[in-house]
Design a protein around this motif. Sequence first.
Motif, PDB file in Angstrom:
ATOM      1  N   HIS A  60       0.825  -1.215   0.000  1.00  0.00           N
ATOM      2  CA  HIS A  60       0.000   0.000   0.000  1.00  0.00           C
ATOM      3  C   HIS A  60       0.859   1.265   0.000  1.00  0.00           C
ATOM      4  O   HIS A  60       0.452   2.298   0.535  1.00  0.00           O
ATOM      5  CB  HIS A  60      -0.921   0.010   1.220  1.00  0.00           C
ATOM      6  CG  HIS A  60      -1.963  -1.061   1.214  1.00  0.00           C
ATOM      7  ND1 HIS A  60      -1.825  -2.246   1.919  1.00  0.00           N
ATOM      8  CD2 HIS A  60      -3.163  -1.143   0.574  1.00  0.00           C
ATOM      9  CE1 HIS A  60      -2.893  -2.995   1.719  1.00  0.00           C
ATOM     10  NE2 HIS A  60      -3.722  -2.361   0.913  1.00  0.00           N
ATOM     11  N   ALA A  61       2.035   1.203  -0.580  1.00  0.00           N
ATOM     12  CA  ALA A  61       2.902   2.388  -0.630  1.00  0.00           C
ATOM     13  C   ALA A  61       2.269   3.474  -1.502  1.00  0.00           C
ATOM     14  O   ALA A  61       1.612   3.188  -2.521  1.00  0.00           O
ATOM     15  CB  ALA A  61       4.270   2.006  -1.183  1.00  0.00           C
ATOM     16  N   ASN A  62       2.448   4.728  -1.076  1.00  0.00           N
ATOM     17  CA  ASN A  62       1.927   5.898  -1.802  1.00  0.00           C
ATOM     18  C   ASN A  62       0.416   5.832  -1.992  1.00  0.00           C
ATOM     19  O   ASN A  62      -0.116   6.259  -3.020  1.00  0.00           O
ATOM     20  CB  ASN A  62       2.602   6.052  -3.172  1.00  0.00           C
ATOM     21  CG  ASN A  62       4.028   6.554  -3.047  1.00  0.00           C
ATOM     22  OD1 ASN A  62       4.398   7.187  -2.069  1.00  0.00           O
ATOM     23  ND2 ASN A  62       4.843   6.248  -4.043  1.00  0.00           N
ATOM     24  N   THR A  63      -0.282   5.308  -1.002  1.00  0.00           N
ATOM     25  CA  THR A  63      -1.742   5.241  -1.066  1.00  0.00           C
ATOM     26  C   THR A  63      -2.333   6.566  -0.612  1.00  0.00           C
ATOM     27  O   THR A  63      -1.950   7.108   0.425  1.00  0.00           O
ATOM     28  CB  THR A  63      -2.267   4.101  -0.181  1.00  0.00           C
ATOM     29  OG1 THR A  63      -1.710   2.867  -0.629  1.00  0.00           O
ATOM     30  CG2 THR A  63      -3.784   4.030  -0.230  1.00  0.00           C
ATOM     31  N   ALA A  64      -3.275   7.079  -1.392  1.00  0.00           N
ATOM     32  CA  ALA A  64      -3.920   8.350  -1.041  1.00  0.00           C
ATOM     33  C   ALA A  64      -4.817   8.163   0.177  1.00  0.00           C
ATOM     34  O   ALA A  64      -5.193   7.033   0.522  1.00  0.00           O
ATOM     35  CB  ALA A  64      -4.737   8.854  -2.226  1.00  0.00           C
ATOM     36  N   PRO A  65      -5.175   9.253   0.870  1.00  0.00           N
ATOM     37  CA  PRO A  65      -6.063   9.137   2.041  1.00  0.00           C
ATOM     38  C   PRO A  65      -7.361   8.429   1.695  1.00  0.00           C
ATOM     39  O   PRO A  65      -8.026   8.747   0.704  1.00  0.00           O
ATOM     40  CB  PRO A  65      -6.303  10.607   2.431  1.00  0.00           C
ATOM     41  CG  PRO A  65      -5.088  11.328   1.939  1.00  0.00           C
ATOM     42  CD  PRO A  65      -4.700  10.629   0.674  1.00  0.00           C
ATOM     43  N   ASN A  66      -7.740   7.467   2.535  1.00  0.00           N
ATOM     44  CA  ASN A  66      -8.970   6.717   2.341  1.00  0.00           C
ATOM     45  C   ASN A  66      -9.460   6.228   3.691  1.00  0.00           C
ATOM     46  O   ASN A  66      -8.929   6.631   4.732  1.00  0.00           O
ATOM     47  CB  ASN A  66      -8.747   5.549   1.357  1.00  0.00           C
ATOM     48  CG  ASN A  66      -7.599   4.651   1.770  1.00  0.00           C
ATOM     49  OD1 ASN A  66      -7.488   4.250   2.930  1.00  0.00           O
ATOM     50  ND2 ASN A  66      -6.707   4.344   0.826  1.00  0.00           N
ATOM     51  N   ALA A  67     -10.464   5.361   3.672  1.00  0.00           N
ATOM     52  CA  ALA A  67     -11.041   4.883   4.929  1.00  0.00           C
ATOM     53  C   ALA A  67     -10.057   4.026   5.721  1.00  0.00           C
ATOM     54  O   ALA A  67     -10.075   4.026   6.955  1.00  0.00           O
ATOM     55  CB  ALA A  67     -12.312   4.084   4.641  1.00  0.00           C
ATOM     56  N   ALA A  68      -9.199   3.283   5.050  1.00  0.00           N
ATOM     57  CA  ALA A  68      -8.239   2.426   5.743  1.00  0.00           C
ATOM     58  C   ALA A  68      -7.033   3.216   6.246  1.00  0.00           C
ATOM     59  O   ALA A  68      -6.510   2.957   7.332  1.00  0.00           O
ATOM     60  CB  ALA A  68      -7.783   1.293   4.826  1.00  0.00           C
ATOM     61  N   PHE A  69      -6.582   4.183   5.440  1.00  0.00           N
ATOM     62  CA  PHE A  69      -5.447   5.031   5.800  1.00  0.00           C
ATOM     63  C   PHE A  69      -5.930   6.480   5.740  1.00  0.00           C
ATOM     64  O   PHE A  69      -6.017   7.063   4.654  1.00  0.00           O
ATOM     65  CB  PHE A  69      -4.267   4.806   4.844  1.00  0.00           C
ATOM     66  CG  PHE A  69      -3.782   3.387   4.784  1.00  0.00           C
ATOM     67  CD1 PHE A  69      -2.889   2.913   5.734  1.00  0.00           C
ATOM     68  CD2 PHE A  69      -4.219   2.525   3.790  1.00  0.00           C
ATOM     69  CE1 PHE A  69      -2.431   1.605   5.687  1.00  0.00           C
ATOM     70  CE2 PHE A  69      -3.770   1.212   3.737  1.00  0.00           C
ATOM     71  CZ  PHE A  69      -2.882   0.747   4.688  1.00  0.00           C
TER      72      PHE A  69
END
Length: 293
Positions: A60-69
């Motif tokens: 999940h590298a460079n994952t945009a803001p979401n419910a999990a992160f």
Amino acid sequence: MDDRFVQVGIRSVAMPTEKKAKWYEGKPIVSMAVLAVILLGCLFCDLFLPKDPAYMDLYHANTAPNAAFWFGTDTMGRDIFSMIWYGGRISLFIGFFATVISTAIAILFGAVSGLAPRWLDDVLMRLTEIFLSIPNLLLVILLQAILGKANVLSISFVIGITGWTSIAKVVRTEVRQIRNSEYVIAARCMGAGFFRILRKHLMPNFISSIMFMVIMNIRGAIVSESTLSFLGIGLPLEIISWGSMLSLSEKSMLSGAWWIILIPGVFLVVTLLCITNIGNHLRKNVNRRQSNL
């Protein structure tokens, strides 16, 4: 008494009552509340962190803001929300610890200079001016290079021993004004030592004058740590701080991951603005108190 004569010239007039100011008027309540939330969040972050801030989830590298992160992830897959609160603890610790070191040095140096004979006072003040003439960041980089690999304590120590000069000059000025006071002379005649005179008679008189500078030194220490990490000569990446998070800004901008630099930057700027507002409020109180004397 004849009722035709009326006493004049005396009239009962109700004096206007002075409106008592509320406790929060004129105080940076918003800055104090926001800073308190950030401090408490960093101190007790272990109670609510959703993920391990040091865990590298490369999938999940460079994952945009979401419910999990909530704040996204960085280039190594670490959760930025957890890193913000955990790293803030390191940055704030460096700010406070470095300020304790610089304030202790400044009080001792300024008090010695203020109580010293004229020739020794001149020598100590020339030494202070030499330190002031050297760019602080350059001196920090030089000392950190001498100490070797950076860690939390070494960064705090280097920033602390280079940030005392301005406070020392104020302490020296205040001490020279009160060193000939009756209570100081009486304490000397009774055999009181330097540290007892400093603790009992000198510090209560100048501590309010330097308090706003102490607060601003906390801000300066946090900025110095962030600058060193941004330049790549501060804390290593495995030690999470706001500065080490910002050191990934080049990679984040190249990859379009704006949240990696924006969110830590917002927390850093908001913290610095709150500290600045509180410091300015203390400075205004000191100036107002001195103008009333």
